[in-house]
Design a protein around this motif. Structure first.
Motif: not given
Length: 148
Positions: A68-74, A83-84
């Motif tokens: 979730v954190t990586s998706q928010s960052t991207v 998308g990640v």
């Protein structure tokens, strides 16, 4: 009002091709809300044991948080449509790779420092392509009728 409990299918058996790769320690499939859908550990691990269900459930929650954190960052950097594809963490003890495993699910693999990370990532993608439909987290259905 009584709630219903639903059960996710255990897909740990599908992870054996990954845990058979030299250097792979553990693999876990998690739903986007952090529930363990399955896990497997390599045979004959030296210096550590296979993941217990409790450890795999804790790992699943951590994986979901990272996803979730990586998706928010991207999304912040590239917009909501981005998308990640994959996430990799490197530590002193090895690597952890995450990838989408279908709608609502992620696949995480932990390796030691000697693993061929490129090979592991490639095999993760092949596994997802073969069995992605089984790894997707579908809406849960009740196990049975609630008691009246």
């Amino acid at each position: 009002m009584a709630g219903t409990i639903s059960r996710l299918p255990d897909v740990g058996w599908m992870l054996r091709p990954l845990t058979g790769i030299p250097g792979v320690r553990h693999a876990v499939v998690v739903s986007e809300d952090g529930l363990r859908m399955g896990h497997d550990s390599a045979e004959g691990l030296t210096g550590e044991s296979r993941l217990s269900v409790d450890e795999a459930e804790s790992l699943a929650a951590a994986c979901a948080a990272l996803t979730v954190t990586s998706q928010s960052t991207v999304s912040l950097l590239f917009g909501d449509e981005a998308g990640v594809r994959q996430l990799m963490i490197e530590s002193d003890s090895g690597f952890v790779l995450f990838t989408s495993a279908g709608q609502g699910a992620s696949l995480g693999v932990a390796t030691d420092t000697e693993a061929d990370v490129g090979l592991v990532a490639q095999q993760m993608q092949l596994l997802v392509a073969k069995i992605g439909a089984h790894l997707s987290s579908q809406p849960r259905e009740p196990m049975g009728r609630p008691a009246s």
